[in-house]
Design a protein around this motif. Structure first.
Motif, mmCIF file in Angstrom:
data_model
loop_
_atom_site.group_PDB
_atom_site.id
_atom_site.type_symbol
_atom_site.label_atom_id
_atom_site.label_comp_id
_atom_site.label_asym_id
_atom_site.label_seq_id
_atom_site.Cartn_x
_atom_site.Cartn_y
_atom_site.Cartn_z
ATOM 1 N N UNK A 25 0.703 -1.110 -0.116
ATOM 2 C CA UNK A 25 -0.018 -0.231 0.127
ATOM 3 C C UNK A 25 0.810 1.382 0.022
ATOM 4 N N UNK A 26 1.969 1.232 0.694
ATOM 5 C CA UNK A 26 2.948 2.529 0.445
ATOM 6 C C UNK A 26 3.465 2.643 -0.834
ATOM 7 N N UNK A 27 3.854 1.541 -1.524
ATOM 8 C CA UNK A 27 4.630 1.484 -2.903
ATOM 9 C C UNK A 27 3.529 1.983 -3.854
ATOM 10 N N UNK A 28 2.466 1.264 -3.724
ATOM 11 C CA UNK A 28 1.295 1.435 -4.851
ATOM 12 C C UNK A 28 0.014 1.480 -4.329
ATOM 13 N N UNK A 29 -0.438 2.500 -3.705
ATOM 14 C CA UNK A 29 -1.661 2.728 -2.980
ATOM 15 C C UNK A 29 -2.892 2.617 -3.745
ATOM 16 N N UNK A 30 -2.903 2.861 -5.075
ATOM 17 C CA UNK A 30 -4.033 2.847 -6.011
ATOM 18 C C UNK A 30 -4.578 1.255 -5.998
ATOM 19 N N UNK A 31 -3.364 0.444 -5.992
ATOM 20 C CA UNK A 31 -3.855 -1.129 -6.182
ATOM 21 C C UNK A 31 -4.792 -1.635 -4.998
ATOM 22 N N UNK A 32 -4.328 -1.287 -3.911
ATOM 23 C CA UNK A 32 -5.123 -1.881 -2.789
ATOM 24 C C UNK A 32 -6.369 -0.828 -2.473
ATOM 25 N N UNK A 33 -6.353 0.329 -2.952
ATOM 26 C CA UNK A 33 -7.468 1.349 -2.618
ATOM 27 C C UNK A 33 -8.875 0.725 -3.692
ATOM 28 N N UNK A 34 -8.427 0.416 -4.904
ATOM 29 C CA UNK A 34 -9.685 0.017 -5.662
ATOM 30 C C UNK A 34 -10.177 -1.132 -5.351
ATOM 31 N N UNK A 35 -9.586 -2.053 -4.431
ATOM 32 C CA UNK A 35 -9.900 -3.290 -4.218
ATOM 33 C C UNK A 35 -10.433 -3.247 -2.620
ATOM 34 N N UNK A 38 -14.986 -6.719 -1.463
ATOM 35 C CA UNK A 38 -14.708 -8.051 -1.972
ATOM 36 C C UNK A 38 -13.702 -8.985 -1.543
ATOM 37 N N UNK A 39 -13.253 -10.007 -2.259
ATOM 38 C CA UNK A 39 -12.379 -10.774 -1.673
ATOM 39 C C UNK A 39 -10.973 -10.070 -1.253
ATOM 40 N N UNK A 40 -10.477 -9.289 -2.366
ATOM 41 C CA UNK A 40 -9.137 -8.539 -2.086
ATOM 42 C C UNK A 40 -9.323 -7.522 -1.206
ATOM 43 N N UNK A 41 -10.540 -7.223 -0.484
ATOM 44 C CA UNK A 41 -10.616 -6.423 0.409
ATOM 45 C C UNK A 41 -9.791 -6.654 1.602
ATOM 46 N N UNK A 42 -9.602 -8.089 1.979
ATOM 47 C CA UNK A 42 -8.994 -8.526 3.037
ATOM 48 C C UNK A 42 -7.664 -7.759 3.160
ATOM 49 N N UNK A 43 -7.014 -7.727 1.995
ATOM 50 C CA UNK A 43 -5.629 -7.011 1.994
ATOM 51 C C UNK A 43 -5.512 -5.486 2.216
ATOM 52 N N UNK A 44 -6.505 -5.066 1.701
ATOM 53 C CA UNK A 44 -6.752 -3.447 2.131
ATOM 54 C C UNK A 44 -6.922 -3.168 3.748
ATOM 55 N N UNK A 45 -7.617 -4.259 4.214
ATOM 56 C CA UNK A 45 -7.950 -4.316 5.893
ATOM 57 C C UNK A 45 -6.611 -4.421 6.359
ATOM 58 N N UNK A 46 -5.678 -5.434 5.876
ATOM 59 C CA UNK A 46 -4.434 -5.763 6.658
ATOM 60 C C UNK A 46 -3.551 -4.489 6.608
ATOM 61 N N UNK A 47 -3.613 -3.817 5.322
ATOM 62 C CA UNK A 47 -2.661 -2.579 5.136
ATOM 63 C C UNK A 47 -3.112 -1.597 6.279
ATOM 64 N N UNK A 48 -4.579 -1.337 6.481
ATOM 65 C CA UNK A 48 -5.043 -0.417 7.516
ATOM 66 C C UNK A 48 -4.382 -1.005 8.934
#
Length: 65
Positions: A25-35, A38-48
């Motif tokens: 998320x620090x390197x490419x914030x748009x990659x996790x912010x758009x997901x 859904x299923x990939x939302x768990x990675x956004x939550x882990x980043x938070x």
């Protein structure tokens, strides 16, 4: 799959997911912010979790090492 049955290995896998997601998320914030949903939302939550609890996550990394 054996990491799911051993508690210490499960904690290590979760900790590595938190650290990896936070770095990604620090390197490419748009990659996790758009997901966020859904299923990939768990990675956004882990980043938070990694961003907001970074002192505790780093302490856990030291303890697990």
């Amino acid at each position: 799959q054996t990491a799911l049955f051993n508690f210490q290995s499960l904690l290590l896998v979760i900790l590595l997911l938190v650290c990896t997601s936070t770095y990604l998320h620090a390197v490419a914030p748009g990659l996790l912010d758009r997901n966020k949903d859904g299923v990939f939302g768990i990675f956004w939550k882990f980043a938070r979790v990694g961003e907001r609890l970074s002192p505790y996550v780093s302490l856990c990394c030291v303890l697990m090492a």
